[in-house]
Design an enzyme around this catalytic site. Structure first.
Site, PDB file in Angstrom:
ATOM      1  CE  LYS A 238     -25.886   6.325   1.762  1.00 54.79           C
ATOM      2  NZ  LYS A 238     -25.747   4.927   1.987  1.00 54.79           N
TER       3      LYS A 238
ATOM      4  CE1 TYR B 197       0.838 -14.749  10.729  1.00 51.46           C
ATOM      5  CE2 TYR B 197      -0.378 -13.030   9.568  1.00 51.46           C
ATOM      6  CZ  TYR B 197       0.467 -13.426  10.597  1.00 51.46           C
ATOM      7  OH  TYR B 197       0.918 -12.498  11.487  1.00 51.46           O
TER       8      TYR B 197
HETATM    9  C1  PLP Z   1     -31.975   6.766   0.412  1.00 53.40           C
HETATM   10  C2  PLP Z   1     -30.718   6.755  -0.385  1.00 53.40           C
HETATM   11  N1  PLP Z   1     -30.609   7.582  -1.429  1.00 53.40           N
HETATM   12  C3  PLP Z   1     -29.496   7.603  -2.188  1.00 53.40           C
HETATM   13  C4  PLP Z   1     -28.440   6.755  -1.937  1.00 53.40           C
HETATM   14  C5  PLP Z   1     -27.241   6.776  -2.840  1.00 53.40           C
HETATM   15  O1  PLP Z   1     -27.160   5.566  -3.560  1.00 53.40           O
HETATM   16  P1  PLP Z   1     -25.999   5.350  -4.635  1.00 53.40           P
HETATM   17  O2  PLP Z   1     -24.737   5.334  -3.868  1.00 53.40           O
HETATM   18  O3  PLP Z   1     -26.308   4.026  -5.232  1.00 53.40           O
HETATM   19  O4  PLP Z   1     -26.086   6.477  -5.592  1.00 53.40           O
HETATM   20  C6  PLP Z   1     -28.519   5.867  -0.874  1.00 53.40           C
HETATM   21  C7  PLP Z   1     -27.412   4.951  -0.611  1.00 53.40           C
HETATM   22  O5  PLP Z   1     -27.520   3.903  -0.052  1.00 53.40           O
HETATM   23  C8  PLP Z   1     -29.689   5.868  -0.058  1.00 53.40           C
HETATM   24  O6  PLP Z   1     -29.802   5.048   0.976  1.00 53.40           O
END
Ligand code: PLP
Length: 383
Positions: free
Chosen positions: A56, A276
């Site tokens: 993601k 700044y």
């Molecule tokens: C439901 C879910 N699974 C897995 C993950 C992956 O987590 P990580 O990046 O800590 O491995 C996330 C990330 O927020 C998540 O929301």
């Protein structure tokens, strides 16, 4: 007035690659290292458990498509994204992989989900009911994932809804469950009592639900041991080199190198200020290298006064306020031959890791990665 005539700054000769000459920063991403991290995690959970990849937020800022392609060639079959748009974009490249939409089955997205063969996460009873009604008439029912909240109070069936579902199991009848999942709250701290509590709640609910593969652990959860692995783990941060265990040495490989271009070298007298707000005052005459990376590129303002960068392997402080497109490094301690206009400062690498850079900015490596800007010239190696 300057105390002595400043020497003209050295200029780096043109490189072989025009894109490098044009770029204000270079983000080199080592897909081979991401693949190695995945193999390490898959090895840790063993063959009977599937290691899915969380890509993601554009693969945590490093590029969902190249990362997912590289992992698919390694054998990764399931990819988690947050939004429908991320899923649709990934489907254009990954024609057969499982793509799961974590943010759920939102109103009026069912058509897109079915057409692109995406797997929705059903995050509440309403989503479950809509999905069931949609798929029941179908001969080949597409799979969905059921998400139970066991402590995060963010997504997933609340405890109350889970109890309702356990009392009305018919609401699941005919639904093809690809998995039942939950998400841990403090997995990075193995001693925290919440881990065992969430696992107990998850197991208790799962036992009363129709049989389906289960998944509880993300990156940190993988390191809690096999009790937390179930059938699938969902690795995100660890793939990208973030330390899954905050109080232990990082076992993951650093997977990218961020370099910012030096665009000016500036002589500054004792007592002059830099940046700044005139917040940094030189306590001696010296030299400032201006680097073309700023908060618009994800170099967080909150790291003021703490950030470091490397030049030719030597560490120098980032001084003064961080501006939109520029930061200023105090390079007085370096031989002037090392600091060339057109040369690069190492901003994030194995020395200044995302975790370290994040701590200095009062945040976490996750935010450092996902804040990485769009202006860098991106170079992918391996994969
Ligand atoms: C439901 C879910 N699974 C897995 C993950 C992956 O987590 P990580 O990046 O800590 O491995 C996330 C990330 O927020 C998540 O929301």
């Amino acid at each position: 007035m300057p105390s002595k005539r400043p020497a003209p700054p050295r200029r780096r000769p043109a490189s072989a690659d025009a894109a490098v000459d044009r770029a204000s920063g270079i983000l080199e991403i080592d897909l081979g290292a991401i693949q190695k991290n995945w193999r390490f995690l898959q090895g840790k959970v063993g063959k009977s458990v599937q290691c899915a990849a969380v890509v993601k937020a554009d693969g945590y800022g490093l590029g969902a498509v190249p990362v997912a392609k590289a992992l698919a060639t390694e054998g990764c079959k399931t990819f988690f994204v947050a939004t429908l748009e991320e899923a649709l974009a990934l489907r254009e490249t990954l024609k057969t992989a499982e793509i799961v939409v974590l943010n759920g089955l939102l109103p009026r997205t069912e058509g897109d989900i079915l057409r692109a063969r995406l797997i929705p996460v059903l995050n509440d009873l309403g989503q479950l009911d809509v999905w069931r009604k949609l798929v029941l008439p179908m001969k080949q029912r597409p799979p969905a994932i059921l998400h139970l909240d066991t402590g995060l109070s963010r997504l997933g069936l609340s405890r109350g809804e889970t109890q309702v579902l356990l009392g009305e199991p018919d609401r699941l009848a005919g639904v093809a469950l690809r998995a039942i999942i939950s998400h841990l709250v403090v997995a990075e701290d193995p001693k925290h009592a919440k881990n065992a509590e969430q696992r107990r709640l998850f197991l208790a609910a799962r036992r009363k639900l129709p049989p389906a593969p289960a998944s509880l652990a993300a990156s940190s959860g993988i390191f809690l041991g096999s009790d937390f692995h179930f059938d699938m783990v969902r690795a995100g941060a660890a793939l990208y080199g973030i330390n899954p265990l905050t109080d232990q040495l990082n076992q993951m490989l650093q997977v990218f190198h961020l370099k910012g271009k030096i665009v000016q070298v500036h002589d500054v007298d004792r007592g002059e200020t830099v940046g700044y707000g005139a917040e940094h005052r030189m306590d001696r005459g010296g030299r400032i290298a201006t680097v073309a990376v700023g908060y618009a590129d994800g170099w967080l303002r909150s790291s003021q006064g703490r950030a470091m960068a490397g030049i030719a392997g030597r560490q120098v402080p980032v001084v003064g306020r961080i501006s939109m497109d520029l930061i200023t490094l105090d390079v007085t301690s370096l031989d002037s031959a090392l600091v060339e206009v057109g040369g690069f400062a190492d901003l994030i690498d194995a020395k200044n890791t995302p975790d370290i850079v994040g701590t200095r900015a009062g945040t976490i490596g996750y935010e450092v990665l996902t804040a990485l800007g769009r202006r860098y010239h991106r170079v992918y190696h391996g994969g």
